[in-house]
Design a protein around this motif. Structure first.
Motif, PDB file in Angstrom:
ATOM      1  N   GLN A  46       0.871  -1.174   0.000  1.00  0.00           N
ATOM      2  CA  GLN A  46       0.000   0.000   0.000  1.00  0.00           C
ATOM      3  C   GLN A  46       0.908   1.224   0.000  1.00  0.00           C
ATOM      4  O   GLN A  46       2.049   1.167   0.459  1.00  0.00           O
ATOM      5  CB  GLN A  46      -0.955  -0.018   1.192  1.00  0.00           C
ATOM      6  CG  GLN A  46      -0.320  -0.084   2.555  1.00  0.00           C
ATOM      7  CD  GLN A  46       0.045   1.289   3.104  1.00  0.00           C
ATOM      8  OE1 GLN A  46      -0.627   2.266   2.805  1.00  0.00           O
ATOM      9  NE2 GLN A  46       1.132   1.366   3.866  1.00  0.00           N
ATOM     10  N   ASP A  47       0.435   2.324  -0.550  1.00  0.00           N
ATOM     11  CA  ASP A  47       1.319   3.458  -0.823  1.00  0.00           C
ATOM     12  C   ASP A  47       1.309   4.532   0.251  1.00  0.00           C
ATOM     13  O   ASP A  47       1.879   5.607   0.062  1.00  0.00           O
ATOM     14  CB  ASP A  47       0.983   4.077  -2.181  1.00  0.00           C
ATOM     15  CG  ASP A  47      -0.455   4.599  -2.248  1.00  0.00           C
ATOM     16  OD1 ASP A  47      -1.223   4.384  -1.292  1.00  0.00           O
ATOM     17  OD2 ASP A  47      -0.804   5.229  -3.272  1.00  0.00           O
ATOM     18  N   GLY A  48       0.691   4.291   1.392  1.00  0.00           N
ATOM     19  CA  GLY A  48       0.688   5.277   2.469  1.00  0.00           C
ATOM     20  C   GLY A  48       1.785   5.001   3.483  1.00  0.00           C
ATOM     21  O   GLY A  48       2.348   3.909   3.533  1.00  0.00           O
ATOM     22  N   TYR A  49       2.094   6.002   4.294  1.00  0.00           N
ATOM     23  CA  TYR A  49       3.072   5.809   5.357  1.00  0.00           C
ATOM     24  C   TYR A  49       2.921   6.910   6.397  1.00  0.00           C
ATOM     25  O   TYR A  49       2.320   7.961   6.154  1.00  0.00           O
ATOM     26  CB  TYR A  49       4.504   5.783   4.816  1.00  0.00           C
ATOM     27  CG  TYR A  49       4.846   6.863   3.810  1.00  0.00           C
ATOM     28  CD1 TYR A  49       5.192   8.158   4.213  1.00  0.00           C
ATOM     29  CD2 TYR A  49       4.821   6.605   2.442  1.00  0.00           C
ATOM     30  CE1 TYR A  49       5.504   9.135   3.294  1.00  0.00           C
ATOM     31  CE2 TYR A  49       5.133   7.574   1.517  1.00  0.00           C
ATOM     32  CZ  TYR A  49       5.484   8.841   1.949  1.00  0.00           C
ATOM     33  OH  TYR A  49       5.796   9.806   1.030  1.00  0.00           O
ATOM     34  N   GLU A  50       3.485   6.652   7.569  1.00  0.00           N
ATOM     35  CA  GLU A  50       3.415   7.590   8.670  1.00  0.00           C
ATOM     36  C   GLU A  50       4.595   8.560   8.619  1.00  0.00           C
ATOM     37  O   GLU A  50       5.511   8.400   7.820  1.00  0.00           O
ATOM     38  CB  GLU A  50       3.415   6.837  10.000  1.00  0.00           C
ATOM     39  CG  GLU A  50       4.652   5.988  10.233  1.00  0.00           C
ATOM     40  CD  GLU A  50       4.530   5.108  11.452  1.00  0.00           C
ATOM     41  OE1 GLU A  50       3.543   5.251  12.189  1.00  0.00           O
ATOM     42  OE2 GLU A  50       5.420   4.259  11.663  1.00  0.00           O
ATOM     43  N   TYR A  51       4.576   9.544   9.501  1.00  0.00           N
ATOM     44  CA  TYR A  51       5.667  10.502   9.636  1.00  0.00           C
ATOM     45  C   TYR A  51       6.931   9.759  10.032  1.00  0.00           C
ATOM     46  O   TYR A  51       6.899   8.827  10.848  1.00  0.00           O
ATOM     47  CB  TYR A  51       5.285  11.538  10.694  1.00  0.00           C
ATOM     48  CG  TYR A  51       6.411  12.434  11.150  1.00  0.00           C
ATOM     49  CD1 TYR A  51       6.750  13.577  10.439  1.00  0.00           C
ATOM     50  CD2 TYR A  51       7.119  12.136  12.317  1.00  0.00           C
ATOM     51  CE1 TYR A  51       7.774  14.408  10.873  1.00  0.00           C
ATOM     52  CE2 TYR A  51       8.144  12.960  12.758  1.00  0.00           C
ATOM     53  CZ  TYR A  51       8.471  14.089  12.039  1.00  0.00           C
ATOM     54  OH  TYR A  51       9.477  14.899  12.477  1.00  0.00           O
ATOM     55  N   GLY A  52       8.072  10.141   9.441  1.00  0.00           N
ATOM     56  CA  GLY A  52       9.310   9.445   9.749  1.00  0.00           C
ATOM     57  C   GLY A  52      10.483  10.389   9.883  1.00  0.00           C
ATOM     58  O   GLY A  52      10.492  11.491   9.324  1.00  0.00           O
ATOM     59  N   THR A  53      11.486   9.968  10.637  1.00  0.00           N
ATOM     60  CA  THR A  53      12.721  10.721  10.803  1.00  0.00           C
ATOM     61  C   THR A  53      13.892   9.913  10.253  1.00  0.00           C
ATOM     62  O   THR A  53      13.807   8.693  10.112  1.00  0.00           O
ATOM     63  CB  THR A  53      12.983  11.038  12.290  1.00  0.00           C
ATOM     64  OG1 THR A  53      13.049   9.809  13.027  1.00  0.00           O
ATOM     65  CG2 THR A  53      11.859  11.900  12.854  1.00  0.00           C
ATOM     66  N   PHE A  54      14.994  10.607   9.962  1.00  0.00           N
ATOM     67  CA  PHE A  54      16.177   9.950   9.401  1.00  0.00           C
ATOM     68  C   PHE A  54      16.669   8.857  10.341  1.00  0.00           C
ATOM     69  O   PHE A  54      16.765   9.056  11.552  1.00  0.00           O
ATOM     70  CB  PHE A  54      17.277  10.985   9.165  1.00  0.00           C
ATOM     71  CG  PHE A  54      18.559  10.393   8.632  1.00  0.00           C
ATOM     72  CD1 PHE A  54      18.758  10.233   7.277  1.00  0.00           C
ATOM     73  CD2 PHE A  54      19.554   9.967   9.505  1.00  0.00           C
ATOM     74  CE1 PHE A  54      19.937   9.684   6.782  1.00  0.00           C
ATOM     75  CE2 PHE A  54      20.738   9.416   9.025  1.00  0.00           C
ATOM     76  CZ  PHE A  54      20.922   9.276   7.664  1.00  0.00           C
ATOM     77  N   ASP A  55      17.007   7.704   9.756  1.00  0.00           N
ATOM     78  CA  ASP A  55      17.478   6.585  10.562  1.00  0.00           C
ATOM     79  C   ASP A  55      18.911   6.180  10.202  1.00  0.00           C
ATOM     80  O   ASP A  55      19.775   6.093  11.063  1.00  0.00           O
ATOM     81  CB  ASP A  55      16.541   5.388  10.394  1.00  0.00           C
ATOM     82  CG  ASP A  55      16.957   4.212  11.243  1.00  0.00           C
ATOM     83  OD1 ASP A  55      16.918   4.337  12.476  1.00  0.00           O
ATOM     84  OD2 ASP A  55      17.338   3.162  10.672  1.00  0.00           O
ATOM     85  N   SER A  56      19.182   5.961   8.924  1.00  0.00           N
ATOM     86  CA  SER A  56      20.506   5.502   8.519  1.00  0.00           C
ATOM     87  C   SER A  56      20.662   5.696   7.015  1.00  0.00           C
ATOM     88  O   SER A  56      19.723   6.106   6.328  1.00  0.00           O
ATOM     89  CB  SER A  56      20.700   4.021   8.879  1.00  0.00           C
ATOM     90  OG  SER A  56      19.736   3.217   8.208  1.00  0.00           O
ATOM     91  N   ILE A  57      21.871   5.397   6.524  1.00  0.00           N
ATOM     92  CA  ILE A  57      22.102   5.438   5.083  1.00  0.00           C
ATOM     93  C   ILE A  57      22.641   4.094   4.628  1.00  0.00           C
ATOM     94  O   ILE A  57      23.163   3.304   5.411  1.00  0.00           O
ATOM     95  CB  ILE A  57      23.079   6.551   4.672  1.00  0.00           C
ATOM     96  CG1 ILE A  57      24.488   6.259   5.206  1.00  0.00           C
ATOM     97  CG2 ILE A  57      22.597   7.909   5.091  1.00  0.00           C
ATOM     98  CD1 ILE A  57      25.560   7.092   4.554  1.00  0.00           C
ATOM     99  N   SER A  58      22.499   3.845   3.351  1.00  0.00           N
ATOM    100  CA  SER A  58      23.090   2.659   2.731  1.00  0.00           C
ATOM    101  C   SER A  58      23.633   3.066   1.366  1.00  0.00           C
ATOM    102  O   SER A  58      23.173   4.045   0.771  1.00  0.00           O
ATOM    103  CB  SER A  58      22.056   1.537   2.580  1.00  0.00           C
ATOM    104  OG  SER A  58      21.028   1.921   1.680  1.00  0.00           O
ATOM    105  N   VAL A  59      24.623   2.323   0.897  1.00  0.00           N
ATOM    106  CA  VAL A  59      25.236   2.602  -0.403  1.00  0.00           C
ATOM    107  C   VAL A  59      25.299   1.301  -1.182  1.00  0.00           C
ATOM    108  O   VAL A  59      25.768   0.280  -0.667  1.00  0.00           O
ATOM    109  CB  VAL A  59      26.641   3.193  -0.233  1.00  0.00           C
ATOM    110  CG1 VAL A  59      27.268   3.478  -1.596  1.00  0.00           C
ATOM    111  CG2 VAL A  59      26.591   4.470   0.597  1.00  0.00           C
ATOM    112  N   ASP A  60      24.779   1.316  -2.398  1.00  0.00           N
ATOM    113  CA  ASP A  60      24.801   0.094  -3.201  1.00  0.00           C
ATOM    114  C   ASP A  60      26.070   0.024  -4.033  1.00  0.00           C
ATOM    115  O   ASP A  60      26.938   0.899  -3.967  1.00  0.00           O
ATOM    116  CB  ASP A  60      23.547  -0.013  -4.074  1.00  0.00           C
ATOM    117  CG  ASP A  60      23.452   1.089  -5.126  1.00  0.00           C
ATOM    118  OD1 ASP A  60      24.471   1.752  -5.410  1.00  0.00           O
ATOM    119  OD2 ASP A  60      22.349   1.286  -5.672  1.00  0.00           O
ATOM    120  N   SER A  61      26.200  -1.034  -4.825  1.00  0.00           N
ATOM    121  CA  SER A  61      27.417  -1.283  -5.590  1.00  0.00           C
ATOM    122  C   SER A  61      27.662  -0.249  -6.686  1.00  0.00           C
ATOM    123  O   SER A  61      28.775  -0.129  -7.190  1.00  0.00           O
ATOM    124  CB  SER A  61      27.370  -2.684  -6.210  1.00  0.00           C
ATOM    125  OG  SER A  61      26.270  -2.795  -7.104  1.00  0.00           O
TER     126      SER A  61
END
Length: 536
Positions: free
Chosen positions: A413-428
């Motif tokens: 489903q395309d809804g979501y709640e309020y969110g704050t920054f958690d972490s980062i990731s980097v792909d190849s």
């Protein structure tokens, strides 16, 4: 030429091997330097003096010593060493990271990055800013947030058990069809003409017992009297259905409606839904002459419940219950419900969910449900329509109806709640993605990667940095993962590629070369001394 030539050759040899020792020493000094590329020194001889030509015409030449021919770097891949730091990056390939300092771009193999006070991604050694593929500096959004989003679409996938059966449900139907001369029965079909009727009913004497439970849980027990007299109830399937209708609707506002479908099955449906209390059984009276094999027409139903979390326009989560009820062969409907304290559902039913005979989804009577969230403190006044994707017609990419356990559920489903920054990731490919507490991801930037046609043309600047020169050529900017650029590994740094065994062997060789050249000088000195002493 005299002995001066031997002295000069010895001196050149000492100087050359001193340079060789310097190179080897620097390699060994950097054996634990991340991203360091070992250097190699090559000698070349100095100009040779031609004394004369021999009798055979070949020139007779005496060399003048040795010089440093070239010093080059070995750019082979170093071993990746884990650091478990999300901002440490290693390249497996020929590429270089790009950093900018003082208005000039530099290049490095060491992705030991950090962030400064303004959240810019920087090289931890120099403080130079890391450059992205768009040519701009990269900012890590540590303090960023994501606003909530209202759900507008929900996708349902999974199975509704084609063979599911229960004696109680919101809708129950006879398991076997009523036929007359192998043709589906209708309301006009007489009971005595049914194929399952083994002995004709006697008018005014024989009965059919109707027992069961109404949708509200109230018990039902009435008698249908076969016949055409005033005291009898009738002789046709329609008359029997009318009697059942009366029995299941009298004395309650939550009744049931009875009908016969086109296949000849009797279907009993709760008028307003319920808690799966509905049940019905038909049996012949104990003193009957007439008999019908009612056990071939037992009533069963099927209900399956699933839940889905949706979000209102303020990003508040609400749990919705979806109740799937079988309405007939290959046909279901679903009713949505939620805690009344959260609001109401003005359009909460998707009806006529039909399946093909092979179990694939066919069609539905609609796909939209409408919610009005009026819970305490929400302040939301407008209705929120949500479209439910049930699948593609004649495909099995959504809901299906196969034999087996029911598993239908909301998979996205395309809804979501309020969110704050958690972490980062980097792909190849060097794409930096920010992950928020609500599960949303946003692409921050992509690391810029540089390639050079002549790696040994690069100029070492210290601090693991290289600068381009006319010999290296201009940098070719690419994205990681393309061609020889290589891929990026997060949480790793590239180790030095210095080979200790090779360097120690070369160290011994350089030492011996230095010693031999000193012997040349001391020997030439002794010969000169002997010449001086000839006068005595």
């Amino acid at each position: 030429m005299g002995l001066g030539g031997a002295l000069n050759s010895g001196v050149s040899g000492i100087r050359a091997h001193q340079n060789m020792l310097d190179v080897i020493g620097n390699n060994l000094a950097n054996i634990n330097t991340y991203g360091y590329k070992s250097s190699r020194l090559l000698f070349s001889d100095l100009l040779s003096q031609t004394m004369s030509n021999g009798n055979n015409g070949n020139p007779m030449q005496v060399g003048k010593g040795v010089k440093v021919g070239s010093i080059s770097s070995n750019y082979s891949q170093g071993t990746l060493e884990t650091t478990n730091n999300a901002l440490d990056f290693a390249i497996q390939g020929e590429g270089f990271f790009v950093v900018n300092g003082g208005g000039k771009d530099f290049f490095t193999r060491v992705g030991s990055f950090d962030t400064d006070s303004n959240n810019y991604l920087i090289d931890s050694n120099t403080g130079y800013k890391v450059i992205g593929t768009d040519g701009n500096t990269i900012t890590i959004p540590y303090n960023s947030t994501v606003s909530g989003k209202a759900t507008s679409k929900v996708s349902l996938t999974g199975n509704l058990d084609a063979s599911a059966a229960s004696t109680t449900a919101e809708v129950v139907m006879s398991t076997g069809v009523l036929t007359s001369s192998s043709v589906a029965a209708t309301t006009e079909t007489t009971l005595n003409s049914l194929d399952s009727n083994t002995t004709d009913y006697v008018s005014g004497e024989d009965t059919i017992l109707i027992t069961g439970t109404k949708p509200d849980g109230t018990s039902v027990s009435v008698t249908f009297t076969y016949g055409t007299t005033a005291a009898a109830d009738g002789t046709t399937v329609g008359d029997l259905i009318a009697k059942i209708n009366t029995a299941f609707s009298s004395g309650t506002t939550i009744g049931a409606t009875v009908s016969i479908d086109s296949s000849g099955k009797i279907v009993v449906k709760s008028n307003t839904g319920g808690k799966d209390n509905l049940s019905i059984t038909l049996t012949d009276g104990g003193s009957n002459t007439g008999k019908t094999t009612w056990t071939n027409h037992d009533f069963t139903g099927a209900t399956y419940t699933s839940a889905v979390d949706i979000y209102d326009s303020q990003g508040t989560k609400h749990t919705i219950t979806l109740r799937f009820t079988k309405q007939g062969d290959n046909e279901w409907e679903t009713n949505a419900s939620m805690d009344i304290r959260n609001g109401t559902i003005s359009a909460g039913k998707i009806s006529n969910i039909k399946f093909n005979s092979n179990g694939t989804f066919s069609s539905s009577g609609g796909t939209s449900l409408e919610f009005k969230f009026t819970g305490i403190g929400t302040g939301i006044g407008s209705a929120q329509p949500i479209i439910f994707n049930l699948g593609t017609s004649n495909e099995s990419d959504g809901l299906t109806q196969y034999g087996g356990n029911s598993t239908a559920a909301a998979t996205s489903q395309d809804g979501y709640e309020y969110g704050t920054f958690d972490s980062i990731s980097v792909d190849s490919r060097g794409s930096i993605t920010a992950l928020y507490t609500n599960g949303i991801t946003q692409t921050v930037a992509t690391l810029k990667i540089a390639l050079f046609n002549n790696l040994n043309g690069l100029s070492k600047q210290g601090d693991n940095l290289y600068a381009q020169t006319s010999a290296s050529g201009v940098p070719i900017y690419v994205t990681a993962g393309s061609g020889r650029a290589g891929s990026i590994s997060s949480g790793f740094l590239e180790g030095s590629n210095v080979d200790m065994a090779t360097e120690l062997t070369s160290l011994i060789t350089a030492q011996r070369g230095f010693q031999l050249n000193t012997k040349v000088i001391t020997t030439a000195d002794e010969v000169l001394s002997d010449i001086v002493n000839l006068k005595r």
